[in-house]
Design a protein around this motif. Structure first.
Motif, PDB file in Angstrom:
ATOM      1  N   VAL A   9      47.925  51.522   5.724  1.00 31.41           N
ATOM      2  CA  VAL A   9      48.652  50.456   6.383  1.00 31.41           C
ATOM      3  C   VAL A   9      49.679  49.898   5.416  1.00 31.41           C
ATOM      4  O   VAL A   9      49.322  49.342   4.375  1.00 31.41           O
ATOM      5  CB  VAL A   9      47.719  49.338   6.867  1.00 31.41           C
ATOM      6  N   GLU A  10      50.945  50.035   5.781  1.00 27.20           N
ATOM      7  CA  GLU A  10      52.045  49.589   4.935  1.00 27.20           C
ATOM      8  C   GLU A  10      52.522  48.212   5.358  1.00 27.20           C
ATOM      9  O   GLU A  10      52.430  47.837   6.528  1.00 27.20           O
ATOM     10  CB  GLU A  10      53.211  50.585   5.025  1.00 27.20           C
ATOM     11  N   SER A  11      53.070  47.502   4.405  1.00 23.08           N
ATOM     12  CA  SER A  11      53.685  46.220   4.685  1.00 23.08           C
ATOM     13  C   SER A  11      54.729  45.930   3.621  1.00 23.08           C
ATOM     14  O   SER A  11      54.774  46.590   2.582  1.00 23.08           O
ATOM     15  CB  SER A  11      52.648  45.098   4.736  1.00 23.08           C
ATOM     16  N   GLY A  12      55.558  44.942   3.883  1.00 23.45           N
ATOM     17  CA  GLY A  12      56.522  44.492   2.906  1.00 23.45           C
ATOM     18  C   GLY A  12      57.959  44.864   3.180  1.00 23.45           C
ATOM     19  O   GLY A  12      58.858  44.402   2.463  1.00 23.45           O
ATOM     20  N   GLY A  13      58.201  45.672   4.183  1.00 19.26           N
ATOM     21  CA  GLY A  13      59.565  46.027   4.514  1.00 19.26           C
ATOM     22  C   GLY A  13      60.299  44.858   5.139  1.00 19.26           C
ATOM     23  O   GLY A  13      59.711  43.852   5.510  1.00 19.26           O
ATOM     24  N   GLY A  14      61.603  45.010   5.247  1.00 18.89           N
ATOM     25  CA  GLY A  14      62.401  43.960   5.842  1.00 18.89           C
ATOM     26  C   GLY A  14      63.862  44.113   5.517  1.00 18.89           C
ATOM     27  O   GLY A  14      64.322  45.177   5.098  1.00 18.89           O
ATOM     28  N   LEU A  15      64.579  43.033   5.715  1.00 15.06           N
ATOM     29  CA  LEU A  15      66.012  42.977   5.450  1.00 15.06           C
ATOM     30  C   LEU A  15      66.258  42.315   4.104  1.00 15.06           C
ATOM     31  O   LEU A  15      65.653  41.285   3.782  1.00 15.06           O
ATOM     32  CB  LEU A  15      66.720  42.186   6.541  1.00 15.06           C
ATOM     33  N   VAL A  16      67.144  42.899   3.334  1.00 11.72           N
ATOM     34  CA  VAL A  16      67.459  42.351   2.026  1.00 11.72           C
ATOM     35  C   VAL A  16      68.921  42.642   1.701  1.00 11.72           C
ATOM     36  O   VAL A  16      69.475  43.654   2.140  1.00 11.72           O
ATOM     37  CB  VAL A  16      66.520  42.929   0.947  1.00 11.72           C
ATOM     38  N   TYR A  56      47.676  62.284   4.047  1.00 16.22           N
ATOM     39  CA  TYR A  56      47.523  61.216   5.020  1.00 16.22           C
ATOM     40  C   TYR A  56      48.753  60.332   4.940  1.00 16.22           C
ATOM     41  O   TYR A  56      49.224  60.009   3.849  1.00 16.22           O
ATOM     42  CB  TYR A  56      46.264  60.391   4.744  1.00 16.22           C
ATOM     43  N   TRP A  57      49.255  59.946   6.106  1.00 16.14           N
ATOM     44  CA  TRP A  57      50.497  59.190   6.185  1.00 16.14           C
ATOM     45  C   TRP A  57      50.292  57.852   6.859  1.00 16.14           C
ATOM     46  O   TRP A  57      49.535  57.727   7.826  1.00 16.14           O
ATOM     47  CB  TRP A  57      51.550  59.967   6.979  1.00 16.14           C
ATOM     48  N   GLY A  58      50.989  56.875   6.351  1.00 14.56           N
ATOM     49  CA  GLY A  58      51.089  55.613   7.048  1.00 14.56           C
ATOM     50  C   GLY A  58      52.126  55.692   8.152  1.00 14.56           C
ATOM     51  O   GLY A  58      52.811  56.705   8.332  1.00 14.56           O
ATOM     52  N   GLN A  59      52.261  54.610   8.896  1.00  8.83           N
ATOM     53  CA  GLN A  59      53.189  54.573  10.016  1.00  8.83           C
ATOM     54  C   GLN A  59      54.625  54.297   9.598  1.00  8.83           C
ATOM     55  O   GLN A  59      55.552  54.517  10.376  1.00  8.83           O
ATOM     56  CB  GLN A  59      52.744  53.526  11.034  1.00  8.83           C
ATOM     57  N   GLY A  60      54.812  53.829   8.408  1.00 10.26           N
ATOM     58  CA  GLY A  60      56.135  53.550   7.902  1.00 10.26           C
ATOM     59  C   GLY A  60      56.509  52.090   8.035  1.00 10.26           C
ATOM     60  O   GLY A  60      56.028  51.377   8.915  1.00 10.26           O
ATOM     61  N   THR A  61      57.372  51.658   7.151  1.00  9.27           N
ATOM     62  CA  THR A  61      57.912  50.309   7.203  1.00  9.27           C
ATOM     63  C   THR A  61      59.409  50.377   6.934  1.00  9.27           C
ATOM     64  O   THR A  61      59.864  51.079   6.033  1.00  9.27           O
ATOM     65  CB  THR A  61      57.195  49.378   6.197  1.00  9.27           C
ATOM     66  N   GLN A  62      60.170  49.671   7.742  1.00  7.05           N
ATOM     67  CA  GLN A  62      61.624  49.731   7.666  1.00  7.05           C
ATOM     68  C   GLN A  62      62.142  48.857   6.543  1.00  7.05           C
ATOM     69  O   GLN A  62      61.793  47.676   6.440  1.00  7.05           O
ATOM     70  CB  GLN A  62      62.242  49.282   8.995  1.00  7.05           C
ATOM     71  N   VAL A  63      62.989  49.440   5.727  1.00 10.94           N
ATOM     72  CA  VAL A  63      63.716  48.709   4.698  1.00 10.94           C
ATOM     73  C   VAL A  63      65.194  48.828   5.012  1.00 10.94           C
ATOM     74  O   VAL A  63      65.722  49.934   5.120  1.00 10.94           O
ATOM     75  CB  VAL A  63      63.424  49.254   3.290  1.00 10.94           C
ATOM     76  N   THR A  64      65.850  47.701   5.167  1.00 10.65           N
ATOM     77  CA  THR A  64      67.277  47.679   5.438  1.00 10.65           C
ATOM     78  C   THR A  64      67.968  46.845   4.375  1.00 10.65           C
ATOM     79  O   THR A  64      67.628  45.676   4.174  1.00 10.65           O
ATOM     80  CB  THR A  64      67.573  47.097   6.830  1.00 10.65           C
ATOM     81  N   VAL A  65      68.925  47.453   3.712  1.00  7.86           N
ATOM     82  CA  VAL A  65      69.683  46.789   2.659  1.00  7.86           C
ATOM     83  C   VAL A  65      71.114  46.625   3.159  1.00  7.86           C
ATOM     84  O   VAL A  65      71.836  47.612   3.325  1.00  7.86           O
ATOM     85  CB  VAL A  65      69.659  47.578   1.351  1.00  7.86           C
TER      86      VAL A  65
END
Length: 115
Positions: free
Chosen positions: A5-12, A104-113
């Motif tokens: 389970v991934e977390s921490g992605g977002g807009l930066v 094994y893979w997580g679902q991914g988290t979007q990072v947008t710069v």
């Protein structure tokens, strides 16, 4: 027997920082090599960073000096600290756990710069 389970992605903004985390459930986390991959539209999925069970690390040339991968086996967690982010870092970031031929893979988290 590993779920990620991934977390921490977002807009930066360019030059900013994000810290991604990936929490693994199941047993035997400490024996897995862990890694982060990323994929942008139209691009191949690429390895960003990896850390072995004994904490050896490798990085893609594009992120060396900016990103740091680490793991905390007591928390079953792998981190990706991303500094000095660039627009070309924009992608979906995936956590991966690997042992021998198993991935094994997580679902991914979007990072947008973006500014």
């Amino acid at each position: 027997q590993v779920q990620l389970v991934e977390s921490g992605g977002g807009l930066v903004q360019p030059g900013g920082s994000l810290r991604l985390s990936c929490v693994a459930s199941g047993t035997s986390f400490s024996i897995y090599a862990m890694s982060w991959y990323r994929q942008a539209p139209g691009n191949q999925r690429e390895l960003v960073a990896a850390i072995t069970s004994d904490s050896n690390t490798v990085y893609a040339d594009t992120v060396k000096g900016r990103f740091t991968i680490s793991r905390d086996n007591t928390k079953n967690t792998v981190y990706l600290q991303m500094n000095s982010l660039k627009p070309e870092d924009t992608a979906v970031y995936y956590c991966n756990a690997h042992i021998i031929l198993k991935h094994y893979w997580g679902q991914g988290t979007q990072v947008t710069v973006s500014s």
